[in-house]
Write an enzyme that holds these catalytic residues in place. Structure first.
Site, PDB file in Angstrom:
ATOM      1  N   GLU A 114       0.854  -1.201   0.000  1.00  0.00           N
ATOM      2  CA  GLU A 114       0.000   0.000   0.000  1.00  0.00           C
ATOM      3  C   GLU A 114       0.884   1.243   0.000  1.00  0.00           C
ATOM      4  O   GLU A 114       2.081   1.165   0.282  1.00  0.00           O
ATOM      5  CB  GLU A 114      -0.924  -0.026   1.227  1.00  0.00           C
ATOM      6  CG  GLU A 114      -0.169   0.081   2.515  1.00  0.00           C
ATOM      7  CD  GLU A 114      -0.876  -0.579   3.696  1.00  0.00           C
ATOM      8  OE1 GLU A 114      -1.553  -1.599   3.506  1.00  0.00           O
ATOM      9  OE2 GLU A 114      -0.712  -0.060   4.797  1.00  0.00           O
ATOM     10  N   LYS A 143       2.790   4.630   1.031  1.00  0.00           N
ATOM     11  CA  LYS A 143       3.315   5.197   2.281  1.00  0.00           C
ATOM     12  C   LYS A 143       2.926   6.671   2.280  1.00  0.00           C
ATOM     13  O   LYS A 143       3.492   7.480   1.539  1.00  0.00           O
ATOM     14  CB  LYS A 143       4.831   5.026   2.338  1.00  0.00           C
ATOM     15  CG  LYS A 143       5.415   5.471   3.659  1.00  0.00           C
ATOM     16  CD  LYS A 143       6.876   5.043   3.746  1.00  0.00           C
ATOM     17  CE  LYS A 143       7.491   5.397   5.095  1.00  0.00           C
ATOM     18  NZ  LYS A 143       7.344   6.771   5.496  1.00  0.00           N
ATOM     19  N   ASP A 198       2.466  10.466   3.152  1.00  0.00           N
ATOM     20  CA  ASP A 198       3.444  11.408   3.682  1.00  0.00           C
ATOM     21  C   ASP A 198       2.728  12.473   4.509  1.00  0.00           C
ATOM     22  O   ASP A 198       2.343  13.520   4.007  1.00  0.00           O
ATOM     23  CB  ASP A 198       4.187  12.047   2.506  1.00  0.00           C
ATOM     24  CG  ASP A 198       5.497  12.639   2.952  1.00  0.00           C
ATOM     25  OD1 ASP A 198       5.873  12.437   4.121  1.00  0.00           O
ATOM     26  OD2 ASP A 198       6.150  13.305   2.134  1.00  0.00           O
ATOM     27  N   TYR A 203      -4.497   2.692   8.246  1.00  0.00           N
ATOM     28  CA  TYR A 203      -3.890   1.559   7.543  1.00  0.00           C
ATOM     29  C   TYR A 203      -3.440   0.418   8.454  1.00  0.00           C
ATOM     30  O   TYR A 203      -2.832  -0.527   7.996  1.00  0.00           O
ATOM     31  CB  TYR A 203      -2.701   2.032   6.708  1.00  0.00           C
ATOM     32  CG  TYR A 203      -1.764   2.959   7.461  1.00  0.00           C
ATOM     33  CD1 TYR A 203      -1.030   2.516   8.543  1.00  0.00           C
ATOM     34  CD2 TYR A 203      -1.640   4.295   7.074  1.00  0.00           C
ATOM     35  CE1 TYR A 203      -0.191   3.362   9.233  1.00  0.00           C
ATOM     36  CE2 TYR A 203      -0.802   5.156   7.761  1.00  0.00           C
ATOM     37  CZ  TYR A 203      -0.081   4.672   8.839  1.00  0.00           C
ATOM     38  OH  TYR A 203       0.748   5.515   9.533  1.00  0.00           O
ATOM     39  N   LYS A 248      11.238   3.295  -0.173  1.00  0.00           N
ATOM     40  CA  LYS A 248      11.210   4.752  -0.340  1.00  0.00           C
ATOM     41  C   LYS A 248      11.449   5.119  -1.806  1.00  0.00           C
ATOM     42  O   LYS A 248      12.371   4.615  -2.439  1.00  0.00           O
ATOM     43  CB  LYS A 248      12.306   5.399   0.514  1.00  0.00           C
ATOM     44  CG  LYS A 248      12.170   5.093   1.993  1.00  0.00           C
ATOM     45  CD  LYS A 248      11.194   6.001   2.655  1.00  0.00           C
ATOM     46  CE  LYS A 248      11.884   7.299   2.973  1.00  0.00           C
ATOM     47  NZ  LYS A 248      11.250   8.046   4.037  1.00  0.00           N
ATOM     48  N   CYS A 297      11.605  50.475  -3.937  1.00  0.00           N
ATOM     49  CA  CYS A 297      10.906  49.557  -4.847  1.00  0.00           C
ATOM     50  C   CYS A 297      11.707  49.364  -6.136  1.00  0.00           C
ATOM     51  O   CYS A 297      12.065  50.346  -6.789  1.00  0.00           O
ATOM     52  CB  CYS A 297       9.517  50.115  -5.169  1.00  0.00           C
ATOM     53  SG  CYS A 297       8.669  49.135  -6.420  1.00  0.00           S
ATOM     54  N   CYS A 326       9.235  51.024  -9.107  1.00  0.00           N
ATOM     55  CA  CYS A 326       8.911  52.453  -9.203  1.00  0.00           C
ATOM     56  C   CYS A 326       9.861  53.337  -8.405  1.00  0.00           C
ATOM     57  O   CYS A 326       9.790  54.559  -8.478  1.00  0.00           O
ATOM     58  CB  CYS A 326       7.467  52.704  -8.772  1.00  0.00           C
ATOM     59  SG  CYS A 326       7.236  52.554  -6.986  1.00  0.00           S
ATOM     60  N   CYS A 370       5.956  48.048  -1.129  1.00  0.00           N
ATOM     61  CA  CYS A 370       5.935  49.321  -1.838  1.00  0.00           C
ATOM     62  C   CYS A 370       4.510  49.852  -1.655  1.00  0.00           C
ATOM     63  O   CYS A 370       3.554  49.153  -1.978  1.00  0.00           O
ATOM     64  CB  CYS A 370       6.227  49.069  -3.318  1.00  0.00           C
ATOM     65  SG  CYS A 370       5.776  50.459  -4.356  1.00  0.00           S
ATOM     66  N   CYS A 423       2.231  52.119  -8.512  1.00  0.00           N
ATOM     67  CA  CYS A 423       3.433  51.396  -8.950  1.00  0.00           C
ATOM     68  C   CYS A 423       3.028  50.417 -10.054  1.00  0.00           C
ATOM     69  O   CYS A 423       2.102  49.617  -9.875  1.00  0.00           O
ATOM     70  CB  CYS A 423       4.031  50.665  -7.761  1.00  0.00           C
ATOM     71  SG  CYS A 423       5.277  49.465  -8.192  1.00  0.00           S
TER      72      CYS A 423
END
Ligand code: IVH
Length: 714
Positions: free
Chosen positions: A135, A137, A139, A248, A360, A454, A457, A472, A477
């Site tokens: 099955e 794995k 995460d 599981y 893995k 910025c 601008c 900004c 701008c």
């Protein structure tokens, strides 16, 4: 748990409840069935991903249960669907002991590792070949659940494997975990189940968008998002994250002899409520099926039972190839000996069981060089540093730039220009820099300088104390203007199909558009002379722009790109007004009274509507013909039935009961729960009974026919 006949029955019951939504007595009498109906729809939605009711209908039923329980608190049960919502905050988490220690798994990385492991397993069991169950794995973050007498009594984190923390309140927010499950049907009294809390790729992206919108940093990957959720103080916050869970592994259970020995005295034989239960509890794949039948999301559909390690190797590689097509992240496969008696025989080390191994998948990591940092200005003026990298192929795509969020993030990761960096890409998720490889530095690396002005601008950047981002604040701008237009036309906002980011940038560069209202004054003659714009694409663009004028007010509010106003807040704001300009007259305090509007949001909305340029822009949009009124509210406010109460009785000829009620409500009327002096209209269908008799005795009640009612709402 559900077959086609009870599915049909539950669906019929749902309709029945929707049609009798105001019949208090019937609802109270059938409240258990109402709960069953709601659990069934949760299962259809969260486990099967195949709902049988609209969200609206489900909400109506849920609210009906909530209201009935509130008025009759004695009727509340622990596993009622309403009991997920934790009202109180978690005050620390109590340490609890697992019934069986939560072990880890041994890892393997290639076919050779699996072959070695299988050889050892065969030596240990003295078998020629072994049946395995394979099955995914998952995460995420591991959890352990305990059910007693069919009720969820405790959920815990893994902790150190022996002791974890009690996170029951938070786990109840996960709708794919049932609050009760029919284990007694398998003769089981107490059971401890293991699984993984995950966040789907889609929910993760949505959640990260929301975080960024709130001025917070995005999370690195769905795993962090899931594990960070389990110990949150506020269960409502957990609910917002839209978590899911795969279960599981059954680590422990007790059988109840009374359940097993239940006896059918008439037919003189024991009642086994689940004829297959004896077999199911003998193998791991059977356990997964039992969990599935009890309403859990177990890897029932994803599992594969095979014999011999060659089949295992083939299957894990095949699965790895399709890993990106899954809606959630997996980082490998788990191979388990299928026969549970054999598992017992093989036993475990202090670290892992000998009967299981994780395979893995190849890490989707790579190293490359960080060449420079580009500072990009977003729609709200936030300046985001983006790392420019030597292009590198990772997890199916070539990566050459990665957002590094903000100044603090750069410091935390100790990034320097010229550094070698380790990058990671988890599935569809945006690549991240894991760390800089400082040991490879040769002294030529340069510090990253954050700009004071910025980059687009040139105006001075500002940072609020509580925030990590520099901004900004010049709303003219150029970079912000372009991003604002892109947001305005985007799918979740005004959804102007065939406009898109590329066209916005192109039209802006060619000075065909200079601000948001410009969308509605495009010079199509000039555009038709541009390369790539045929008649058909111009017609499509034109039609899409015209259609957007009818978008509802909540979309328009969202499209304005007011800071901290996401799609949900936009809906709240739209529902609070009759016309967009009403927001101009709301104080910060008034705004804060709205659901989910805090100080930050209220301030931002208030500022937006007290800015001259913004108001001028809104007037231009109104003149262009956009929908500024809240259509739904308008009908209600203008509805001729405002302040009048209605009750329907008997069988109506033209309308369903629920349709008639909705119609009355849409015109401002209210639905009464019974005949009383407060009732204004009793609408009478065929075979009307006691209600009609009762109403006849109260002479303020107007008794009308269905046709007369229809005239009222014309
Ligand atoms: S079985 C005693 N099955 O991986 C055996 N674990 O790296 C218990 N995990 O701690 C584990 N998917 O949190 C098992 N299908 C799966 C799994 C799985 C993810 C996690 C689990 C475990 C970790 C070990």
């Amino acid at each position: 748990m559900y077959n086609s006949s009870n599915t049909k029955h539950l669906q019929q019951q749902s309709k029945y409840f929707l049609e009798h939504i105001n019949d208090e007595k019937k609802i109270i009498h059938n409240i258990d069935d109402l709960r069953k109906v709601l659990r069934f729809h949760e299962y259809r939605y969260y486990i099967l991903n195949d709902p049988l009711l609209s969200d609206y209908e489900y909400d109506q039923l849920y609210k009906l249960l909530e209201k009935t329980e509130k008025e009759n608190p004695k009727l509340i049960t622990k596993d009622s669907p309403t009991q997920r919502v934790g009202s109180s905050l978690n005050e620390g988490f109590q340490t609890v002991q697992h019934l069986v220690p939560m072990l880890s798994l041994e890892n393997s990385y290639n076919a050779g590792d699996l072959i070695d492991w299988d050889r050892k397993a065969r030596e240990l069991t003295k078998l020629e070949n072994i049946e395995y169950c394979i099955e995914p794995k998952f995460d995420g973050a591991s959890i352990s659940l305990i059910y007693e007498n069919d009720l969820l009594v405790r959920a815990a984190t893994r902790g150190d494997g022996v002791e974890g923390e009690d996170i029951t309140n938070n786990i109840k927010q996960i709708r794919s975990i049932p609050l009760s499950a029919p284990f007694s049907g398998y003769g089981i009294q107490q059971i401890e189940i293991r699984g993984e809390v995950i966040m789907s790729k889609k929910s993760f992206e949505k959640y990260n968008d929301w975080l960024v919108e709130q001025g917070q940093s995005a999370l690195a990957n769905p795993r962090n998002a899931a594990s960070g959720s389990l110990r949150m103080k506020d269960p409502k916050e957990v609910s917002r994250r839209n978590l899911e869970a795969f279960l599981y592994h059954v680590s422990y259970y007790t059988k109840d002899d009374r359940i097993k020995m239940a006896y059918d005295s008439k037919n003189k034989k024991p009642i086994i409520s689940h004829p297959s239960s004896v077999n199911l509890l003998a193998t791991h794949s059977g356990m997964l099926q039992m969990l599935w039948e009890c309403g859990f999301r177990s890897p029932q559909k994803e599992k594969q039972v095979v014999r011999g390690i060659d089949e295992v190797i083939k299957h894990v590689h095949d699965f790895e190839d399709m890993r990106d097509t899954l809606p959630y992240e997996i980082d490998g496969m788990v191979v388990k000996v299928n026969d549970l008696a054999l598992q017992d025989e093989m036993g475990m080390t202090t670290h892992h069981p000998r009967w299981a191994i994780a395979f893995k998948f190849k890490a989707r990591q790579a190293t490359t060089k960080l060449r420079s940092i580009e500072f990009q200005v977003g729609r709200t003026g936030a300046v985001t540093p983006v790392a420019k990298l030597d292009p590198v192929y990772i997890g199916g795509v070539t990566v050459s730039s990665i957002s590094v969020h903000n100044e603090e993030y750069i410091k935390e990761k100790d990034l320097k220009i010229g550094d070698s960096v380790l990058i990671e890409r988890a599935g569809d998720v945006i690549p991240q820099i894991v760390k800089s490889l400082s040991e490879l530095r040769d002294g030529t690396e340069a510090e990253i300088q954050f700009p004071t002005h910025c980059p687009v601008c040139g105006s001075k950047l500002f940072k609020e104390e509580t925030e990590a981002v520099w901004r900004c604040i010049n709303i003219e701008c150029e970079a912000q203007v372009v991003e604002r237009i892109i947001h305005f036309v985007s799918k979740d906002a005004m959804d102007i199909k065939s406009f898109g980011e590329a066209n916005v940038r192109k039209f802006y560069e060619l000075k065909l558009i200079k601000d948001v209202p410009g969308i509605y004054h495009l010079d199509f003659d000039t555009i038709s002379q541009l390369e790539g714009f045929g008649k058909k694409s111009i017609d499509n663009l034109h039609a899409a722009i015209e259609a957007s004028k009818q978008q509802p007010l909540n979309r328009l509010i969202y499209a304005l790109g007011i800071r901290f106003v996401g799609e949900t807040t936009a809906k709240t704001l739209a529902n609070a007004v009759e016309s967009l300009f009403d927001l101009e007259n709301k104080s910060e305090e008034e705004l804060q009274e709205l659901e989910d509007v805090g100080i930050k949001v209220a301030k931002s909305v208030y500022q937006f509507f007290h800015n001259k340029e913004n108001i001028a822009m809104l007037h231009q949009l109104q003149e262009a013909g956009l929908q500024f009124n809240n259509e739904k509210r308008e009908t209600i406010a203008a509805g001729g039935l405002a302040g009048q109460t209605f009750l329907f009785t008997g069988t109506l000829a033209k309308l369903k009961r629920s349709e008639a009620e909705t119609l009355a409500e849409q015109h401002g009327g209210k639905i009464a729960s019974g005949v009383s002096a407060k009732l204004n209209y009793l609408v009478v269908g065929e075979d009307a009974g006691s209600k009609l008799e009762k109403a006849k005795k109260i002479n303020t009640i107007k008794i009308i026919t269905e046709d007369e009612f229809l005239k009222l709402v014309q």
